[in-house]
Design a protein around this motif. Structure first.
Motif, PDB file in Angstrom:
ATOM      1  N   GLY A  86       0.797  -1.220   0.000  1.00 42.83           N
ATOM      2  CA  GLY A  86       0.000   0.000   0.000  1.00 42.83           C
ATOM      3  C   GLY A  86       0.831   1.272   0.000  1.00 42.83           C
ATOM      4  N   ARG A  87       2.121   1.151  -0.259  1.00 42.96           N
ATOM      5  CA  ARG A  87       2.980   2.333  -0.178  1.00 42.96           C
ATOM      6  C   ARG A  87       2.889   3.227  -1.408  1.00 42.96           C
ATOM      7  NH1 ARG A  87       7.169  -1.622   2.666  1.00 42.96           N
ATOM      8  NH2 ARG A  87       6.351  -1.410   4.774  1.00 42.96           N
ATOM      9  N   GLY A  88       2.249   2.732  -2.461  1.00 39.76           N
ATOM     10  CA  GLY A  88       2.027   3.547  -3.634  1.00 39.76           C
ATOM     11  C   GLY A  88       1.080   4.709  -3.371  1.00 39.76           C
ATOM     12  N   ARG A  89       0.314   4.645  -2.285  1.00 40.10           N
ATOM     13  CA  ARG A  89      -0.578   5.773  -1.973  1.00 40.10           C
ATOM     14  C   ARG A  89       0.194   6.964  -1.406  1.00 40.10           C
ATOM     15  NH1 ARG A  89      -1.560   2.077   2.211  1.00 40.10           N
ATOM     16  NH2 ARG A  89      -1.260   2.908   4.313  1.00 40.10           N
ATOM     17  N   HIS A  90       1.447   6.728  -1.000  1.00 40.72           N
ATOM     18  CA  HIS A  90       2.278   7.803  -0.452  1.00 40.72           C
ATOM     19  C   HIS A  90       3.172   8.450  -1.501  1.00 40.72           C
ATOM     20  CE1 HIS A  90       0.986   6.504   3.472  1.00 40.72           C
ATOM     21  NE2 HIS A  90       1.543   5.315   3.313  1.00 40.72           N
ATOM     22  N   ALA A  91       3.357   7.771  -2.640  1.00 38.68           N
ATOM     23  CA  ALA A  91       4.343   8.226  -3.617  1.00 38.68           C
ATOM     24  C   ALA A  91       4.028   7.680  -4.995  1.00 38.68           C
ATOM     25  CB  ALA A  91       5.743   7.761  -3.196  1.00 38.68           C
ATOM     26  N   ALA A  92       4.577   8.343  -6.002  1.00 37.10           N
ATOM     27  CA  ALA A  92       4.586   7.782  -7.351  1.00 37.10           C
ATOM     28  C   ALA A  92       5.722   6.760  -7.390  1.00 37.10           C
ATOM     29  CB  ALA A  92       4.831   8.878  -8.369  1.00 37.10           C
ATOM     30  N   LEU A  93       5.413   5.519  -7.751  1.00 42.35           N
ATOM     31  CA  LEU A  93       6.428   4.472  -7.842  1.00 42.35           C
ATOM     32  C   LEU A  93       6.942   4.421  -9.276  1.00 42.35           C
ATOM     33  CD1 LEU A  93       4.729   1.669  -5.710  1.00 42.35           C
ATOM     34  CD2 LEU A  93       6.443   3.347  -4.991  1.00 42.35           C
ATOM     35  N   LEU A  94       8.257   4.508  -9.416  1.00 44.71           N
ATOM     36  CA  LEU A  94       8.878   4.661 -10.726  1.00 44.71           C
ATOM     37  C   LEU A  94       9.933   3.584 -10.928  1.00 44.71           C
ATOM     38  CD1 LEU A  94       9.372   6.503 -13.266  1.00 44.71           C
ATOM     39  CD2 LEU A  94      10.991   7.779 -11.836  1.00 44.71           C
ATOM     40  N   LEU A  95       9.763   2.764 -11.957  1.00 40.80           N
ATOM     41  CA  LEU A  95      10.787   1.789 -12.324  1.00 40.80           C
ATOM     42  C   LEU A  95      11.865   2.552 -13.083  1.00 40.80           C
ATOM     43  CD1 LEU A  95      11.725  -1.180 -12.464  1.00 40.80           C
ATOM     44  CD2 LEU A  95      10.473  -1.350 -14.638  1.00 40.80           C
ATOM     45  N   ALA A  96      13.001   2.749 -12.445  1.00 39.61           N
ATOM     46  CA  ALA A  96      14.054   3.567 -13.051  1.00 39.61           C
ATOM     47  C   ALA A  96      15.398   3.231 -12.443  1.00 39.61           C
ATOM     48  CB  ALA A  96      13.751   5.054 -12.841  1.00 39.61           C
ATOM     49  N   ASP A  97      16.417   3.440 -13.251  1.00 35.24           N
ATOM     50  CA  ASP A  97      17.803   3.299 -12.829  1.00 35.24           C
ATOM     51  C   ASP A  97      18.241   4.641 -12.248  1.00 35.24           C
ATOM     52  OD1 ASP A  97      20.537   3.090 -12.651  1.00 35.24           O
ATOM     53  OD2 ASP A  97      20.821   2.354 -14.697  1.00 35.24           O
ATOM     54  N   VAL A  98      18.611   4.669 -10.981  1.00 37.01           N
ATOM     55  CA  VAL A  98      18.961   5.950 -10.351  1.00 37.01           C
ATOM     56  C   VAL A  98      20.272   6.530 -10.894  1.00 37.01           C
ATOM     57  CG1 VAL A  98      17.676   5.408  -8.251  1.00 37.01           C
ATOM     58  CG2 VAL A  98      20.145   4.942  -8.342  1.00 37.01           C
ATOM     59  N   THR A  99      20.997   5.754 -11.706  1.00 34.77           N
ATOM     60  CA  THR A  99      22.214   6.289 -12.310  1.00 34.77           C
ATOM     61  C   THR A  99      21.921   7.066 -13.592  1.00 34.77           C
ATOM     62  OG1 THR A  99      22.755   4.337 -13.656  1.00 34.77           O
ATOM     63  CG2 THR A  99      23.505   4.333 -11.363  1.00 34.77           C
ATOM     64  N   THR A 100      20.700   6.963 -14.115  1.00 41.77           N
ATOM     65  CA  THR A 100      20.249   7.737 -15.287  1.00 41.77           C
ATOM     66  C   THR A 100      18.765   8.028 -15.095  1.00 41.77           C
ATOM     67  OG1 THR A 100      19.866   5.686 -16.520  1.00 41.77           O
ATOM     68  CG2 THR A 100      21.942   6.815 -16.929  1.00 41.77           C
ATOM     69  N   LEU A 101      18.476   8.971 -14.247  1.00 38.45           N
ATOM     70  CA  LEU A 101      17.089   9.244 -13.863  1.00 38.45           C
ATOM     71  C   LEU A 101      16.309   9.961 -14.962  1.00 38.45           C
ATOM     72  CD1 LEU A 101      17.823  10.352 -10.225  1.00 38.45           C
ATOM     73  CD2 LEU A 101      16.307   8.458 -10.860  1.00 38.45           C
ATOM     74  N   PRO A 102      15.061   9.561 -15.181  1.00 36.18           N
ATOM     75  CA  PRO A 102      14.219  10.231 -16.163  1.00 36.18           C
ATOM     76  C   PRO A 102      13.516  11.444 -15.551  1.00 36.18           C
ATOM     77  CG  PRO A 102      13.057   8.342 -15.291  1.00 36.18           C
ATOM     78  CD  PRO A 102      14.412   8.362 -14.624  1.00 36.18           C
ATOM     79  N   LEU A 103      14.292  12.299 -14.894  1.00 42.35           N
ATOM     80  CA  LEU A 103      13.757  13.481 -14.214  1.00 42.35           C
ATOM     81  C   LEU A 103      14.492  14.718 -14.701  1.00 42.35           C
ATOM     82  CD1 LEU A 103      13.649  12.045 -10.571  1.00 42.35           C
ATOM     83  CD2 LEU A 103      11.716  12.282 -12.143  1.00 42.35           C
ATOM     84  N   ARG A 104      13.804  15.849 -14.685  1.00 40.06           N
ATOM     85  CA  ARG A 104      14.400  17.112 -15.105  1.00 40.06           C
ATOM     86  C   ARG A 104      15.500  17.547 -14.130  1.00 40.06           C
ATOM     87  NH1 ARG A 104       9.367  18.760 -14.633  1.00 40.06           N
ATOM     88  NH2 ARG A 104      10.044  20.493 -13.301  1.00 40.06           N
ATOM     89  N   SER A 105      16.480  18.238 -14.637  1.00 41.04           N
ATOM     90  CA  SER A 105      17.527  18.795 -13.795  1.00 41.04           C
ATOM     91  C   SER A 105      16.918  19.799 -12.813  1.00 41.04           C
ATOM     92  CB  SER A 105      18.585  19.501 -14.645  1.00 41.04           C
ATOM     93  OG  SER A 105      19.247  18.565 -15.473  1.00 41.04           O
ATOM     94  N   GLU A 106      17.407  19.768 -11.589  1.00 44.62           N
ATOM     95  CA  GLU A 106      17.007  20.694 -10.526  1.00 44.62           C
ATOM     96  C   GLU A 106      15.495  20.681 -10.263  1.00 44.62           C
ATOM     97  OE1 GLU A 106      18.920  24.542 -10.539  1.00 44.62           O
ATOM     98  OE2 GLU A 106      20.508  23.792 -11.857  1.00 44.62           O
TER      99      GLU A 106
END
Length: 199
Positions: A86-106
């Protein structure tokens, strides 16, 4: 996927189902570490290598309903365990490699990382990637629910001078990666290094 990533994924895939039951008493340490980060209401935070998401409820409580919490992990089985709990209700769960994150800079205010540093294939550039997605002055928390000596004893090994989490190694590593360490705690039942994004 690199051999390092495949190894990490295999290691955690086989342990995902019973991960939480193996470490049932870690909750207060996670909550304390999140509290020590000093997150504010409306903050944007990433749990990098979130595993089964044990920090997500504390992170959500810290940033409130107006904040953003992302739990990213490389291992599908860990994210599935987080969702089942049930932890998905606290956050967006993202399958991702933290060494190349699909997130915008800053785009974030902070990164929380529990037990992550030991699994980074290239610690300096990988920590720099975490710095990339955090605003200047943002926070990095490198956490483990037990200290270095306790973990080594649990694993049946001696502490090694080259341990990345040793204070004398971690400070310079963070400095090379765009962070400045501001506090370091290594107690038997708690490890937390805090840093802010410097460059």
């Amino acid at each position: 996927m690199s051999d390092d990533h495949t190894h990490v994924q295999e290691f955690f895939s086989t342990r995902a189902a019973d991960w939480d039951s193996k470490f049932p008493d870690d909750g207060p340490a996670y909550a304390a570490a999140v509290s020590d980060m000093g997150l504010g209401t409306g903050g944007r935070v990433l749990d990098a290598g979130c595993g089964t998401g044990r920090a997500l409820s504390s992170l959500r409580a810290a940033v409130g309903s107006s904040g953003t919490v992302i739990g990213a992990d490389l291992t599908p089985a860990m994210l599935q365990a987080a969702a089942r709990a049930g932890r998905g209700r606290h956050a967006a769960l993202l399958l991702a490699d933290v060494t190349t994150l699909p997130l915008r800079s800053e785009s974030l205010d902070a990164v929380f990382a529990a037990g992550l540093i030991a699994h980074l294939p290239e610690p300096s550039p990988n920590l720099r990637e975490l710095a990339r997605v955090v605003r200047h002055g943002g926070t990095l928390a490198l956490f483990h629910p037990i200290g270095r000596a306790t973990l080594a004893a649990r694993q049946g090994r001696q502490l090694r001078p080259e341990d990345l989490r040793a204070e004398t190694n971690l400070g310079p590593l963070l400095a090379r990666s765009g962070w400045r360490m501001t506090s370091y705690v290594d107690e038997p039942d708690y490890f937390l290094a805090l840093a802010f994004r410097e460059s």
